[in-house]
Write a protein that holds these residues in place. Sequence first.
Motif, PDB file in Angstrom:
ATOM      1  N   LEU A 255     -18.104-119.111 -87.316  1.00 48.87           N
ATOM      2  CA  LEU A 255     -16.925-118.408 -86.817  1.00 48.87           C
ATOM      3  C   LEU A 255     -17.378-117.046 -86.292  1.00 48.87           C
ATOM      4  CD1 LEU A 255     -14.350-119.256 -89.622  1.00 48.87           C
ATOM      5  CD2 LEU A 255     -14.797-120.468 -87.497  1.00 48.87           C
ATOM      6  N   GLN A 256     -17.509-116.962 -84.998  1.00 47.76           N
ATOM      7  CA  GLN A 256     -18.041-115.759 -84.371  1.00 47.76           C
ATOM      8  C   GLN A 256     -16.962-114.790 -83.907  1.00 47.76           C
ATOM      9  OE1 GLN A 256     -21.448-114.816 -83.623  1.00 47.76           O
ATOM     10  NE2 GLN A 256     -21.852-116.306 -85.230  1.00 47.76           N
ATOM     11  N   GLY A 257     -15.809-115.306 -83.572  1.00 45.29           N
ATOM     12  CA  GLY A 257     -14.740-114.441 -83.097  1.00 45.29           C
ATOM     13  C   GLY A 257     -14.922-114.039 -81.655  1.00 45.29           C
ATOM     14  N   SER A 258     -14.083-114.541 -80.783  1.00 48.64           N
ATOM     15  CA  SER A 258     -14.119-114.141 -79.368  1.00 48.64           C
ATOM     16  C   SER A 258     -12.870-114.673 -78.690  1.00 48.64           C
ATOM     17  CB  SER A 258     -15.362-114.700 -78.672  1.00 48.64           C
ATOM     18  OG  SER A 258     -15.270-116.097 -78.495  1.00 48.64           O
ATOM     19  N   THR A 259     -12.507-114.052 -77.572  1.00 51.84           N
ATOM     20  CA  THR A 259     -11.328-114.512 -76.844  1.00 51.84           C
ATOM     21  C   THR A 259     -11.583-115.846 -76.175  1.00 51.84           C
ATOM     22  OG1 THR A 259     -12.078-113.216 -74.942  1.00 51.84           O
ATOM     23  CG2 THR A 259     -10.484-112.183 -76.426  1.00 51.84           C
ATOM     24  N   THR A 260     -12.856-116.214 -76.010  1.00 49.56           N
ATOM     25  CA  THR A 260     -13.198-117.492 -75.378  1.00 49.56           C
ATOM     26  C   THR A 260     -13.132-118.639 -76.379  1.00 49.56           C
ATOM     27  OG1 THR A 260     -14.640-116.385 -73.791  1.00 49.56           O
ATOM     28  CG2 THR A 260     -14.944-118.758 -74.084  1.00 49.56           C
TER      29      THR A 260
END
Length: 494
Positions: A255-260
């Motif tokens: 789980l990296q977190g990004s808008t993509t």
Amino acid sequence: MMKFRSSLIAVAALAALGSAHALTPAEVVAARNDGTLKEIKITGASALRFALGGFIQADLAGVYPDGHPKAGQKSLDVFWNDATGANHRAYSFLLKTAVGGWGVGTPVLITKRDAGGSGQGVGPLITADATQTHMKVDATCTTPAGSVSPATDIQKVGFLCSGTVAGLADAGLSDVEPSLLENTINGGLGRSVANLEAVGFVQNIFGVAVNKNLYLALQKTQGLVDPTATAIDESAAKQPSLPIPFVRGVLTGQLQGSTTAKKGWNLVVDAAADANAVNKKVNVCRRAASSGTQAAANAFFSQNPCGGGDKYPVAGPTATTGGTTGVLGALGSAAYKADTSTGLVETCLGTTVQNIAGAYGLAVIGRENNPTPTVNGVVGDKGYRYVKLNNVAPERANVVDGSYEFVFESTMQWAKSGANAPTGDKLTLLQLLRNNMGKATILAGLDPDFQAGLAAVPTSFTGAWADLPKAERDFTSHSSRKSAASCTAVTTQF
């Protein structure tokens, strides 16, 4: 008889100094120079630093003798390496009861190395490493503003001693069994632990903690507080929960977190609670590879090495010395900071991340660490809080009945033979520590700040658990993993 007489002479000498303190650095040096000081070096498992200190305060430290300026008060002084005591701590005191040939009133100094974690309580004992460093209590120690001496709370420092001295450790502590610390995933070198006399003595409870910014967002998302709330609700009934698979994803870099990708805090924080949740960086404050806390997290969340291979790789720095991958911040992908002690992880999560406007962070921390400790009557705030896992709170009562499973058996060990094998009265004191620190009756007498993180192991009693007095049942688990086998499942045994 001669040793006991020498101890009385030492006590008289301390009283003659006319000091209003306990075993101050100057008095430690004096006792060291005249040969009356007994020094014990313990290393490893920073998560257990309060268990050791609490036992010393409650059960080893005696009172000053008649004639001393502080006659009748507890003879305890606390030493830290710096203002946070993250890497080294020490305790000086006069023995309350005789230990072997060490009589009542014998001056003792126990140093505890936290730097490097549990790995430092295993590897250096295997190799008899005389280069391992420990706190040096001497005339260079200083008295910080607001210090307390004699100590009335082990969480309040009396003296700062930044110096270290190389030497053989007498004993080590580890959050999990030594063989697990020798696995490569935990920074080990695969060495034999056959020369270590290691025995499990207490159940060490771990928790997942988040900074207060994230805690409030989770409370809002889970309907525990009003959406307009600006401060967290401290009540136990309002404690939010995280799914174990989500935590696993965070700790293993999935789980990296990004808008993509949209795989981050937005999975547990809805847009109504934080419109920027999808943009928030996944900040992880964790321990370095040699840490027992990290080994426990690896086993519980990553099934590593329990799964027979690196099926869930651990994210972030792999070096035993720690390090940082990425930059801690509010927005972006992910960042991992690995530190060498529990205290540094607490600072990373509750100070560094918490002080970044809008930032969210997560860490695994030993539950005996209280984020709101009461130190000499003053309640503090470390900037983080523990969350539930799968709706079960990380509390001792839930470990006792087996409903909370993020718990492992901690061990204390020393060399059976070789230059670093303890003998005589030193061995007797170490055995006393290991045999008693984890007993239910001892845990019940510790500072309440520490009690949530420790439970007596099922092997600490005989007969049926249900037949124990309630006071003992409250501190005694009847569920555990197989002793010295952290990869086994928690089962109810009694």
